[in-house]
Design a protein around this motif. Sequence first.
Motif, PDB file in Angstrom:
ATOM      1  N   LEU A  35       0.822  -1.209   0.000  1.00 53.02           N
ATOM      2  CA  LEU A  35       0.000   0.000   0.000  1.00 53.02           C
ATOM      3  C   LEU A  35       0.858   1.262   0.000  1.00 53.02           C
ATOM      4  O   LEU A  35       0.512   2.253  -0.633  1.00 53.02           O
ATOM      5  CB  LEU A  35      -0.943  -0.011   1.204  1.00 53.02           C
ATOM      6  N   ARG A  36       1.991   1.228   0.707  1.00 57.81           N
ATOM      7  CA  ARG A  36       2.890   2.380   0.714  1.00 57.81           C
ATOM      8  C   ARG A  36       3.412   2.655  -0.697  1.00 57.81           C
ATOM      9  O   ARG A  36       3.481   3.800  -1.138  1.00 57.81           O
ATOM     10  CB  ARG A  36       4.055   2.155   1.663  1.00 57.81           C
ATOM     11  N   THR A  37       3.745   1.579  -1.420  1.00 52.29           N
ATOM     12  CA  THR A  37       4.231   1.733  -2.790  1.00 52.29           C
ATOM     13  C   THR A  37       3.148   2.306  -3.699  1.00 52.29           C
ATOM     14  O   THR A  37       3.405   3.203  -4.506  1.00 52.29           O
ATOM     15  CB  THR A  37       4.710   0.378  -3.341  1.00 52.29           C
ATOM     16  N   VAL A  38       1.945   1.799  -3.562  1.00 55.63           N
ATOM     17  CA  VAL A  38       0.838   2.290  -4.385  1.00 55.63           C
ATOM     18  C   VAL A  38       0.545   3.754  -4.078  1.00 55.63           C
ATOM     19  O   VAL A  38       0.401   4.587  -4.985  1.00 55.63           O
ATOM     20  CB  VAL A  38      -0.423   1.415  -4.177  1.00 55.63           C
ATOM     21  N   ILE A  39       0.493   4.092  -2.786  1.00 54.45           N
ATOM     22  CA  ILE A  39       0.150   5.462  -2.410  1.00 54.45           C
ATOM     23  C   ILE A  39       1.262   6.435  -2.791  1.00 54.45           C
ATOM     24  O   ILE A  39       0.996   7.572  -3.200  1.00 54.45           O
ATOM     25  CB  ILE A  39      -0.185   5.533  -0.905  1.00 54.45           C
ATOM     26  N   SER A  40       2.523   5.999  -2.680  1.00 51.96           N
ATOM     27  CA  SER A  40       3.622   6.908  -3.026  1.00 51.96           C
ATOM     28  C   SER A  40       3.687   7.191  -4.527  1.00 51.96           C
ATOM     29  O   SER A  40       4.277   8.197  -4.938  1.00 51.96           O
ATOM     30  CB  SER A  40       4.956   6.336  -2.548  1.00 51.96           C
ATOM     31  N   ASN A  41       3.088   6.341  -5.346  1.00 54.42           N
ATOM     32  CA  ASN A  41       3.080   6.557  -6.798  1.00 54.42           C
ATOM     33  C   ASN A  41       1.798   7.212  -7.292  1.00 54.42           C
ATOM     34  O   ASN A  41       1.518   7.197  -8.488  1.00 54.42           O
ATOM     35  CB  ASN A  41       3.310   5.228  -7.530  1.00 54.42           C
ATOM     36  N   THR A  42       1.029   7.772  -6.391  1.00 52.09           N
ATOM     37  CA  THR A  42      -0.174   8.505  -6.781  1.00 52.09           C
ATOM     38  C   THR A  42       0.040   9.988  -6.493  1.00 52.09           C
ATOM     39  O   THR A  42       0.879  10.357  -5.667  1.00 52.09           O
ATOM     40  CB  THR A  42      -1.414   8.005  -6.002  1.00 52.09           C
ATOM     41  N   PRO A  43      -0.721  10.868  -7.124  1.00 56.23           N
ATOM     42  CA  PRO A  43      -0.522  12.305  -6.907  1.00 56.23           C
ATOM     43  C   PRO A  43      -1.171  12.843  -5.627  1.00 56.23           C
ATOM     44  O   PRO A  43      -1.107  14.040  -5.358  1.00 56.23           O
ATOM     45  CB  PRO A  43      -1.168  12.936  -8.145  1.00 56.23           C
ATOM     46  N   VAL A  44      -1.750  11.990  -4.828  1.00 53.81           N
ATOM     47  CA  VAL A  44      -2.445  12.450  -3.627  1.00 53.81           C
ATOM     48  C   VAL A  44      -1.429  12.916  -2.575  1.00 53.81           C
ATOM     49  O   VAL A  44      -0.325  12.387  -2.466  1.00 53.81           O
ATOM     50  CB  VAL A  44      -3.359  11.326  -3.069  1.00 53.81           C
ATOM     51  N   ASP A  45      -1.810  13.957  -1.819  1.00 53.04           N
ATOM     52  CA  ASP A  45      -0.939  14.507  -0.780  1.00 53.04           C
ATOM     53  C   ASP A  45      -1.534  14.159   0.583  1.00 53.04           C
ATOM     54  O   ASP A  45      -2.569  14.707   0.974  1.00 53.04           O
ATOM     55  CB  ASP A  45      -0.816  16.018  -0.952  1.00 53.04           C
ATOM     56  N   ILE A  46      -0.875  13.251   1.312  1.00 54.08           N
ATOM     57  CA  ILE A  46      -1.354  12.803   2.621  1.00 54.08           C
ATOM     58  C   ILE A  46      -0.271  13.101   3.640  1.00 54.08           C
ATOM     59  O   ILE A  46       0.915  12.900   3.384  1.00 54.08           O
ATOM     60  CB  ILE A  46      -1.662  11.286   2.608  1.00 54.08           C
ATOM     61  N   SER A  48       2.285  12.681   6.515  1.00 53.44           N
ATOM     62  CA  SER A  48       3.086  11.476   6.766  1.00 53.44           C
ATOM     63  C   SER A  48       2.706  10.779   8.063  1.00 53.44           C
ATOM     64  O   SER A  48       2.753   9.553   8.144  1.00 53.44           O
ATOM     65  CB  SER A  48       4.571  11.826   6.777  1.00 53.44           C
ATOM     66  N   GLN A  49       2.310  11.538   9.087  1.00 57.13           N
ATOM     67  CA  GLN A  49       1.915  10.900  10.346  1.00 57.13           C
ATOM     68  C   GLN A  49       0.640  10.080  10.161  1.00 57.13           C
ATOM     69  O   GLN A  49       0.537   8.969  10.663  1.00 57.13           O
ATOM     70  CB  GLN A  49       1.699  11.959  11.425  1.00 57.13           C
ATOM     71  N   ARG A  50      -0.306  10.617   9.424  1.00 54.27           N
ATOM     72  CA  ARG A  50      -1.552   9.893   9.168  1.00 54.27           C
ATOM     73  C   ARG A  50      -1.282   8.635   8.342  1.00 54.27           C
ATOM     74  O   ARG A  50      -1.860   7.576   8.586  1.00 54.27           O
ATOM     75  CB  ARG A  50      -2.523  10.787   8.415  1.00 54.27           C
ATOM     76  N   LEU A  51      -0.363   8.729   7.390  1.00 55.78           N
ATOM     77  CA  LEU A  51      -0.001   7.588   6.561  1.00 55.78           C
ATOM     78  C   LEU A  51       0.690   6.501   7.395  1.00 55.78           C
ATOM     79  O   LEU A  51       0.391   5.311   7.252  1.00 55.78           O
ATOM     80  CB  LEU A  51       0.900   8.059   5.426  1.00 55.78           C
ATOM     81  N   ASN A  52       1.597   6.905   8.280  1.00 54.43           N
ATOM     82  CA  ASN A  52       2.269   5.935   9.146  1.00 54.43           C
ATOM     83  C   ASN A  52       1.278   5.234  10.084  1.00 54.43           C
ATOM     84  O   ASN A  52       1.380   4.026  10.323  1.00 54.43           O
ATOM     85  CB  ASN A  52       3.373   6.612   9.948  1.00 54.43           C
ATOM     86  N   LEU A  53       0.328   5.976  10.629  1.00 53.41           N
ATOM     87  CA  LEU A  53      -0.684   5.355  11.486  1.00 53.41           C
ATOM     88  C   LEU A  53      -1.550   4.367  10.709  1.00 53.41           C
ATOM     89  O   LEU A  53      -1.937   3.313  11.232  1.00 53.41           O
ATOM     90  CB  LEU A  53      -1.552   6.434  12.130  1.00 53.41           C
ATOM     91  N   PHE A  54      -1.835   4.694   9.466  1.00 52.87           N
ATOM     92  CA  PHE A  54      -2.596   3.771   8.622  1.00 52.87           C
ATOM     93  C   PHE A  54      -1.825   2.474   8.403  1.00 52.87           C
ATOM     94  O   PHE A  54      -2.383   1.382   8.489  1.00 52.87           O
ATOM     95  CB  PHE A  54      -2.922   4.436   7.278  1.00 52.87           C
ATOM     96  N   PHE A  55      -0.520   2.573   8.150  1.00 50.17           N
ATOM     97  CA  PHE A  55       0.286   1.374   7.930  1.00 50.17           C
ATOM     98  C   PHE A  55       0.417   0.544   9.199  1.00 50.17           C
ATOM     99  O   PHE A  55       0.419  -0.686   9.150  1.00 50.17           O
ATOM    100  CB  PHE A  55       1.647   1.736   7.374  1.00 50.17           C
TER     101      PHE A  55
END
Length: 94
Positions: A35-46, A48-55
């Motif tokens: 999921l990190r790979t997929v999200i990092s290759n999209t233009p969406v801006d999230i 980083s703390q919220r992304l780490n909590l999701f992972f």
Amino acid sequence: MNRSRSIRNKPFSGTRVLIALLVGFFLGGLVALFLRTVISNTPVDIHSQRLNLFFIMVTLSGALGAVVIESMRQLQQSSTEAEYHRRPREWWLR
């Protein structure tokens, strides 16, 4: 020797549950990495703390799912109820 009797006499094994926990962490981590790979290759801006909590949540969900499955499997095998040990009918025979 009766097979169902030998299955019911097995005690609950905490070691198997811990192994399932480690396998769940590993598989959850792989899904989080994907999921990190997929999200990092999209233009969406999230953020980083919220992304780490999701992972972290995805990884812990994999571990919790593995523990629940292994615990329920062991409890079902150790049950004395005949319904748990009866072979299920195949779906095409219904």
